[in-house]
Design a protein around this motif. Structure first.
Motif, short mmCIF file in Angstrom:
data_model
loop_
_atom_site.label_atom_id
_atom_site.label_comp_id
_atom_site.label_asym_id
_atom_site.label_seq_id
_atom_site.Cartn_x
_atom_site.Cartn_y
_atom_site.Cartn_z
N GLY A 214 5.48 -4.41 -0.29
CA GLY A 214 4.22 -5.12 -0.38
C GLY A 214 4.07 -5.91 -1.67
O GLY A 214 3.55 -7.03 -1.67
N ALA A 275 -2.95 -2.21 -0.94
CA ALA A 275 -3.16 -2.93 0.33
C ALA A 275 -4.40 -3.82 0.24
O ALA A 275 -4.39 -4.98 0.69
CB ALA A 275 -3.29 -1.93 1.47
N SER A 339 10.59 -7.91 2.43
CA SER A 339 9.37 -8.67 2.17
C SER A 339 9.68 -10.10 1.73
O SER A 339 8.95 -11.03 2.10
CB SER A 339 8.53 -7.96 1.12
N GLY A 360 2.37 -8.53 2.58
CA GLY A 360 2.36 -7.42 1.62
C GLY A 360 1.28 -6.41 1.91
O GLY A 360 1.49 -5.20 1.81
N LEU A 363 2.32 -4.18 4.81
CA LEU A 363 3.37 -3.25 4.41
C LEU A 363 2.80 -2.10 3.57
O LEU A 363 3.15 -0.93 3.78
CB LEU A 363 4.44 -3.99 3.60
N ALA A 364 1.90 -2.41 2.63
CA ALA A 364 1.31 -1.36 1.79
C ALA A 364 0.44 -0.42 2.63
O ALA A 364 0.44 0.80 2.40
CB ALA A 364 0.48 -2.00 0.68
#
Length: 397
Positions: A214, A275, A339, A360, A363-364
């Motif tokens: 992320g 996130a 990423s 990102g 992903l986080a």
């Protein structure tokens, strides 16, 4: 903290500089070789994939060598790779040099983490690991901005030549300060491989891939994002990377401090906040002040996850931690490669330079979900181990 940790930090400083300095030099490298920005992004992806593959490969090859000697050999390989990058006449050879230098990265941090943890008492292990990684984070405050400035001023080749010189300093530091610690008796390659079957080790590695991925989704394309969207001048990328590096230093130290106290809560907070901040970056990237603050927060929250995740792998791979530790460093870079590739895809699709921030954020958030799953499974296993059915029946008289 033992003085040997300083030597490990010096090596980490050189490695951190070469890993991250390419972010600020992507436009210069792309222009010199006549390739697009997304194509130049392969220098990030290729390096990350090299770390991912090189971490287990170099660790396995070094099983017959003392940890100190292996650290020295890895720094030598790092120097060769950066010299090749500095002298490369074509983009392909530049990419090859990046891959060669990346082969040393994962094993150095993996073996170095084990050495750092063994140098201190058990309740200080995360702090010792964080101390070694401080070299990596300080590289983003000093090495990367200076390398970016040099690259933009007199050429990116000079930057990689200086990075090779940093590698020589790191090699000398390891040779001088790291003790020649004997390898644990009775630990074989099969024991190291068996540790990789542990569910908690695998979940920690998956969190590493997604969480740090992320960060890299946004930071890989930080130069074009800040110049084309936020409206910064090209020269401003240098001090923006300083902000990112300062955030990394702070996040790494805080993560190391609290991971020794409350590891999983530290992960929940850092991944959840990461996130949110990455999602907001799609908006804040349009304002100079807000973008600068966000960059620092991304660095802090991203690196706050490093000591707890590395410690979690070491804790659950107890007895044979070297390969698992190195593979987890590879996992960081698998996340970087994934990423960077995904970020390049959304940019190439015409979604704009802020689109990687959404990648990102997703992903986080996925890493946070895995952290919750890991804790649930751990509590279930602990409860099963202590259930009445598993306890011996007391003898009656």
């Amino acid at each position: 903290m033992p003085l040997a940790l300083l030597a490990l930090a010096i090596g980490a400083f050189g490695i951190g500089t070469t890993e991250f300095v390419i972010m600020g030099l992507l436009p210069e490298v792309a222009g010199d070789f006549g390739v697009s920005i997304p194509t130049a992004g392969y220098l990030v992806t290729g390096y990350a994939l090299g770390v991912m593959l090189g971490a287990p490969l170099m660790t396995v090859l070094g099983t017959k060598v003392s940890r100190k000697r292996m650290l020295m050999l890895l720094m030598g390989l790092f120097v060769v790779g950066n010299l090749l990058s500095a002298l490369a006449p074509t983009f392909g050879l530049m990419l090859a040099g990046r891959v060669v230098s990346s082969l040393a990265h994962g094993a150095f941090f993996g073996i170095g983490s084990v050495v750092a943890a063994d140098l201190v008492a058990p309740h200080k292990r995360a702090g010792a690991i964080a101390m070694m990684f401080t070299g990596l984070t300080v590289a983003n405050v000093v090495g990367v901005p200076l390398g970016t400035f040099v690259g933009q001023s007199v050429g990116w080749r000079v930057t990689f030549g200086l990075v090779a010189a940093l590698g020589v300093v790191g090699l000398a530091g390891v040779a001088k300060l790291v003790p020649d610690m004997p390898k644990p008796e009775g630990v074989r390659l099969r024991h190291e491989l068996a540790a990789l079957k542990n569910v908690q080790v695998l979940l920690a590695m998956a969190m590493t891939v997604l969480g740090f991925g992320g960060v890299f989704a946004a930071i890989t394309y930080i130069a074009p994002m800040m110049t084309h969207v936020a409206g910064f001048a090209d020269g401003s990328v240098t001090w923006l990377l300083v902000l990112f590096g300062l955030g990394m230093v702070g996040g790494n130290l805080v993560g190391g401090r609290y991971a020794d106290r409350a590891l999983m809560p530290m992960l929940y907070v850092s991944l959840g906040a990461l996130a949110v901040v990455l999602a907001l970056f799609t908006v804040t990237a349009h304002n100079k002040v807000a973008a600068a603050v966000t960059i620092a927060l991304v660095g802090a929250l991203g690196f706050a996850t490093v000591p707890p995740l590395q410690k979690r792998v070491l804790d659950h791979a107890h007895g044979a931690p070297t390969l698992a530790s190195a593979v987890n460093i590879g996992a960081f870079n698998l996340g970087n490669a994934l990423s960077a590739w995904l970020g390049g895809l959304v940019i190439a699709a015409g979604l704009g330079y802020t689109a990687p921030n959404w990648v990102g954020a997703v992903l986080a958030a996925a890493a946070l979900a895995l952290a919750v799953l890991s804790a649930v499974l751990e509590r279930r296993d602990t409860a099963a181990d202590t259930s009445p059915a598993d306890r011996p029946i007391a003898a009656t008289h």
